[in-house]
Design an enzyme around this catalytic site. Sequence first.
Site, mmCIF file in Angstrom:
data_model
loop_
_atom_site.group_PDB
_atom_site.id
_atom_site.type_symbol
_atom_site.label_atom_id
_atom_site.label_comp_id
_atom_site.label_asym_id
_atom_site.label_seq_id
_atom_site.Cartn_x
_atom_site.Cartn_y
_atom_site.Cartn_z
ATOM 1 N N LEU A 18 112.026 -87.810 -122.720
ATOM 2 C CA LEU A 18 112.059 -88.905 -123.695
ATOM 3 C C LEU A 18 110.781 -88.925 -124.528
ATOM 4 O O LEU A 18 110.813 -89.125 -125.738
ATOM 5 C CB LEU A 18 112.257 -90.249 -122.982
ATOM 6 C CG LEU A 18 112.329 -91.477 -123.895
ATOM 7 C CD1 LEU A 18 113.488 -91.374 -124.878
ATOM 8 C CD2 LEU A 18 112.453 -92.768 -123.082
ATOM 9 N N HIS A 698 87.973 -98.623 -131.637
ATOM 10 C CA HIS A 698 89.408 -98.352 -131.552
ATOM 11 C C HIS A 698 90.013 -98.086 -132.916
ATOM 12 O O HIS A 698 91.177 -97.740 -133.028
ATOM 13 C CB HIS A 698 90.123 -99.512 -130.862
ATOM 14 C CG HIS A 698 89.573 -99.789 -129.489
ATOM 15 N ND1 HIS A 698 88.523 -100.652 -129.277
ATOM 16 C CD2 HIS A 698 89.871 -99.253 -128.285
ATOM 17 C CE1 HIS A 698 88.232 -100.661 -127.986
ATOM 18 N NE2 HIS A 698 89.033 -99.820 -127.369
#
Length: 755
Positions: A18, A698
């Site tokens: 997946l 981030h």
Amino acid sequence: MPKNWVIGFPRIGEQRELKKALESYWSGNIEAEELLNVASILKKRHWNYQKQASVGYISSNDFSLYDNMLDMSITLGAIPKRFQDIDEPLKRYFAMARGDKKRVAMSMTKWLNTNYHYIVPELSKDDNYKLDISKIKDEYFEAKKEGIDTKINLIGIITYIAFSKAIDFEDKFDAFDKLLCIYEELIGEISSFDKEVIVQFDEPLFVKDVTSKELSLLKIAYERLANVSKNVKIAVTTYFEHSCEAVRVLSHTGIWALGLDFVYGKKNKEVLEDIQKSGKILIAGVIDGRNVWVSDIDKKLKLLKDISNLIPKDKLIISTSCSLLHVPFTLKYEKKLNKDIKEWLSFAVEKLDELDITTKLFFEGEGSLNEEQKELLAKNRRAVHFRATSDKIHNDKVKKRVEDIKSFDRELPFEERIKLQKEALNLPVLPTTTIGSFPQTSELRSVRREYKNSAISKEQYDEFIKKYIDECIAFQEEIELDVLVHGEPERNDMVEYFGEMLEGFAFSQNGWVQSYGSRCVKPPLLYGNVSREAAMTVEWITYAQSRTKKVVKGMLTGPVTILNWSFVRDDQPRSVTAKEIALAIADEIDDLQKAGIKIIQVDEAAFKEGYPLRSTNIKEYEKWAVESFKISTSVASDKTQIHTHMCYSDFNDIIQTIEDMDADVITIETSRSGNRLLKVFQEVGYKKEIGPGVYDIHSPRIPSVKEIKDQISKLLEVLPKEQLWINPDCGLKTRKWEEVKPSLKNMVEAVKSFR
Ligand code: GLN
Ligand code: ZN
């Protein structure tokens, strides 16, 4: 009535099919049709695994293309405004999960105390919820075509709301009435699927400390849902802890069954009588769904016998303790694991056999097992016995060392040792540093891989790493950072790196567990007593130190983080294992300081993750977690400065614990929340030094000098400059050099004006 139950099954695929399909689809290499085709193959394969192991109750709707909480938002029509204009359902679904050019993604957070992250529902006061039954219906009938009548997995309404965020109103439970109507409609629709359909509502919220409001809404919700249709039977499941309060409430509603965790929620035994009186079915979670060791089947049978003293056998279903989503898929592909260790392991597929055998033994006795199962049972008993006695696991020297730990305090109190450190280090005010790692380039990754596969020699590898370190040091000197790092080029991962060098750890080849979306992690398997045979970091750190006159900070991962990011042996308390790791790290710290390293950082990125779900257990966790950290760090002489780093900013409830860890300097994440969260340090009169991240690593954005100056000014409103360090939020490994270089340059520039 079938006799056993699996709460949910992993969906990422035994070879992460997946993941691969999703990533190909996202990068435009395959069409939606192909993605859905892979999904459908996987669903069928997963159902058939369970069918073969004669699982009585197999789920549908436990599959998801991204996350089942997000699926629930789609089912309920809880689509945030910014996504409502996307017509194509699949596009909209992934935009919600991952954002797109115009829209920020919905946020993501940890599913209770696991490392699985769900997409946080966003509720708004003028939401118009609308049922979308398509996924649920499709999957139900897809399974039916395979000859399986599934139970339907759904997130229960109270957990759904409690785990969401209300974006423009105060109390998220204001959405309760509207949402309950949709849930009722949902049950109504499901009732038309078949003569009888079973629905599993997950309500794990109730394993935490619950409020009376949540309990009273629980009652209202399940009274009403149970009343919608006679042919829909409702099971409410909780896991990871006990849910006694909720059980007492739910036993007085019209639901059919209660699913409880008897592995991590031993206290659930206290409500067996309530369940018995209510006449409800008990789905007893006895096969550990979130750890990887073989079940001691004989012990499980004893536990079940205990339970059946109160719950009649015809009201009892045997189950996994939680969804098997939290363990790797199968041992089938493990070719390199040590043979003994492999026998002690049980991943999702193997757990199905354990469940099957336990069920047969409990209800029908040993005679009901076929030859293959008899063999499996014998193998299981051998493994359990061997695991209890093997000298691979039981290292008396390590055990003794843990027992002998007497003190774990530094010699001098902080106020005195900081003076010695200042003298030894001679740093300017507002010293600048980084959190440890520098960009992990694809070249670096491939060199590490080649070395691992013996495609390049140790000399070639060392040369490459040295060159990387040289460049890191040169760059840091050039921009005039004060405390330098070596950049961590030799590390694949902050836990795996240490695990690979410590005794007591093993690594799977294919033991992937879904963390979020297509992202998987492969946690180390901590199977035995932990010890350190040889120095793990000294060579690289001292090499880096030899290249500069400035101080190079040694970089280690702390014991609590190593523990919290591994699959940990379940045959001794976690607290004991933590202390074993702590001693190994202490040995490393000792070697580093002997080698002349003056500052050593012990990262505890996952310290907060290990917090128990119930507040009654917090004290105990904090005690051994802090002790472990101190066991590691108290070998440091008073002149050696100990830093620690934590990857989050919400310290309000644990500030005292942070203080108790007694690190000389802590670096934390605050850039995204301003100095609001820092106030707590001021309020409690925190004395030690703090490096609140001044910019967010981030994001690829390069912060300007002015921005960082503003951030520093804000910090100085709260804390005196003698107490502050200036550094980024977290390690820089996920960033590119083009981003890191100007950002750090700006950071140093910004500090200068404050000195
Ligand atoms: N020293 C580690 C690094 O810089 C810390 C990582 C983390 O906090 N997650 O990468
Ligand atoms: Zn961090």
